[in-house]
Design an enzyme around this catalytic site. Structure first.
Site, PDB file in Angstrom:
ATOM      1  N   ARG A   1     -27.408  -2.242  19.167  1.00  0.00           N
ATOM      2  CA  ARG A   1     -26.305  -3.033  19.404  1.00  0.00           C
ATOM      3  C   ARG A   1     -25.189  -2.791  18.412  1.00  0.00           C
ATOM      4  O   ARG A   1     -25.489  -2.345  17.188  1.00  0.00           O
ATOM      5  CB  ARG A   1     -26.731  -4.678  19.236  1.00  0.00           C
TER       6      ARG A   1
ATOM      7  N   GLY B   1       0.626  -1.183  -0.126  1.00  0.00           N
ATOM      8  CA  GLY B   1       0.012  -0.084  -0.126  1.00  0.00           C
ATOM      9  C   GLY B   1       0.907   1.120  -0.021  1.00  0.00           C
ATOM     10  O   GLY B   1       2.094   1.123  -0.314  1.00  0.00           O
TER      11      GLY B   1
ATOM     12  N   GLU C   1     -14.514   3.229   9.886  1.00  0.00           N
ATOM     13  CA  GLU C   1     -13.692   3.509  11.164  1.00  0.00           C
ATOM     14  C   GLU C   1     -13.126   4.868  11.356  1.00  0.00           C
ATOM     15  O   GLU C   1     -12.800   5.488  12.530  1.00  0.00           O
ATOM     16  CB  GLU C   1     -12.837   2.335  11.520  1.00  0.00           C
TER      17      GLU C   1
ATOM     18  N   ARG D   1      -9.593   2.901   7.097  1.00  0.00           N
ATOM     19  CA  ARG D   1      -8.695   4.107   7.435  1.00  0.00           C
ATOM     20  C   ARG D   1      -9.265   5.338   7.343  1.00  0.00           C
ATOM     21  O   ARG D   1     -10.356   5.435   7.504  1.00  0.00           O
ATOM     22  CB  ARG D   1      -7.390   3.949   6.841  1.00  0.00           C
TER      23      ARG D   1
ATOM     24  N   LEU E   1     -11.915  -9.445  10.317  1.00  0.00           N
ATOM     25  CA  LEU E   1     -12.326 -10.386   9.449  1.00  0.00           C
ATOM     26  C   LEU E   1     -12.331  -9.848   8.005  1.00  0.00           C
ATOM     27  O   LEU E   1     -12.536 -10.690   7.258  1.00  0.00           O
ATOM     28  CB  LEU E   1     -14.024 -10.156   9.942  1.00  0.00           C
TER      29      LEU E   1
ATOM     30  N   ASP F   1      -8.360  -1.278   1.644  1.00  0.00           N
ATOM     31  CA  ASP F   1      -9.049   0.250   1.738  1.00  0.00           C
ATOM     32  C   ASP F   1      -9.415   0.808   0.465  1.00  0.00           C
ATOM     33  O   ASP F   1     -10.294   1.819   0.212  1.00  0.00           O
ATOM     34  CB  ASP F   1      -8.128   1.423   2.554  1.00  0.00           C
TER      35      ASP F   1
END
Ligand code: F6P
Length: 358
Positions: free
Chosen positions: A276, A114, A234, A183, A283, A139
């Site tokens: 939740r 990357g 994220e 990212r 994964l 990504d």
């Protein structure tokens, strides 16, 4: 003639498919020898970490996740950490690497990586090393290629998770928040979110407001939908807020994580709905590459060997649909490829009622 191959940075499904294609092409088309360089650039610092790759070594690895060569994002040739007499020191090992390449008789080194790994490859090429790049990351945030292998497999894994969460969300009238990787780019969240029928998708490229998310969830309930799926990249953040970071790696990289819980708690507090949170985590990096990723990885591997045959060093293979082309490594590392907040995919999703929290 002898060439080397290494894998650097985080793994991505399809790495083994590239290695296999390189060995098969080098063997069948050129009759070259291939050396597997283990543990990323470490294998060019410690020659013990090199081994011949034969047709036998790459037998049966097309479908395998991970990398048979091992990988790490901890070895930066220009800021190499080592412990001497119990004290850690940071040294520039690039000249050592240059010497190892010559001593090992490598007339070309294919670096699969990357942005961090390709940046190092570019600098080594500038010093006269015969480097060729193959872009890799789940990504999909690399410039100069339409797509990287590994991305589609990660999107498939995330989409399958969303498919499963729909039924349990509906059964309990819950909001399910799913945090995905990527990212600083929102490609996995965007594509898995749309493919998996998410109601809210939060991307690093579009700062979100909690009010806008809750408005969407409340409106859905008013219209009779008592469950909602929220996909959070994220790297997503509120307007004016910072990213959720779990720590910093020894090399100074931010480790992202935790935004899913924050968003989930806030939605629960503001709407009173049962929420939740699922964090898909690594994964998304595992499993067998999809046929698309196997094919792309294979085409990249073949093209990388051809670049060496043509003497085109300092270049990276790239997909410019429908062609595999060569681009300067320099172009690949110029900046991140981000989701366009006003692009067709985001606007189309919004037209269907998906909220991006804005
Ligand atoms: O770059 C790939 C990636 O999986 C990112 O999506 C994620 O933020 C990061 O690597 C995780 O890195 P590590 O494997 O070091 O935890």
């Amino acid at each position: 003639m002898k060439i080397g191959v290494l894998t650097g940075g985080g793994d991505a499904p399809g790495l083994n498919a590239v290695i296999r294609a390189i060995v098969k092409t080098a063997t069948h088309r050129y009759r070259w020898e291939v050396v597997g360089i283990e543990e990323a650039f470490e294998g060019l610092i410690t020659p013990d970490l090199q081994r011949p790759l034969t047709l036998q070594s790459v037998h049966d690895i097309l479908t395998l996740g991970g990398t048979i060569l091992g990988t790490t994002n901890r070895v930066n040739p220009f800021q190499y950490r080592r412990v001497v007499d119990g004290r850690e020191e940071v040294v520039d090992m690039s000249e050592t690497i240059k010497r190892t390449i010559v001593a090992s008789g490598l007339e070309g080194v294919i670096v699969i990586g990357g942005d961090g790994t390709l940046t190092a490859a570019h600098r080594l090429w500038q010093m006269g090393c015969p480097m060729v790049g193959v872009p890799k990351t789940i990504d999909n945030d690399l410039q100069a290629t339409d797509v990287t292998f590994g991305f589609q497999t990660a999107v498939t894994t995330a989409t399958e998770a969303l498919d499963k969460l729909h039924t349990t969300a509906e059964a309990h009238h819950r909001v399910m928040v799913v945090e995905v990787m990527g990212r600083y780019a929102g490609w996995i969240a965007l594509e898995a979110g749309i493919a998996g029928g998410a109601d809210v998708i939060l991307l690093p490229e579009i700062p979100f407001s909690l009010d806008a998310i809750c408005r969407n969830i409340d409106e859905r309930r008013r219209l009779g939908d008592h469950s909602s799926i929220v996909v959070v990249a994220e790297g997503a953040m509120t307007s004016g807020g910072g990213r959720a970071v779990v720590g910093t790696s020894p090399e100074g990289y931010e480790r992202l994580g935790g935004i899913g819980s924050k968003v989930g708690e806030a939605i629960g507090r503001q709407t009173g709905i049962d929420v939740r949170v699922t964090v898909l985590g690594h994964l998304q990096r595992g499993g067998s590459p999809t046929p698309f990723d196997r094919l792309l990885a294979t085409r990249f591997g073949i093209a990388a060997v051809s670049l060496i045959a043509e003497g085109k060093f300092g270049q990276m293979v790239s997909l410019r649909v429908p062609h595999i082309v060569a681009v300067p490594l320099e172009d690949a590392i110029k900046g991140r490829k981000m989701v366009d907040p006003d692009g067709e995919m985001v606007r189309s999703a919004e037209a269907m009622g998906v909220s991006f929290g804005r």
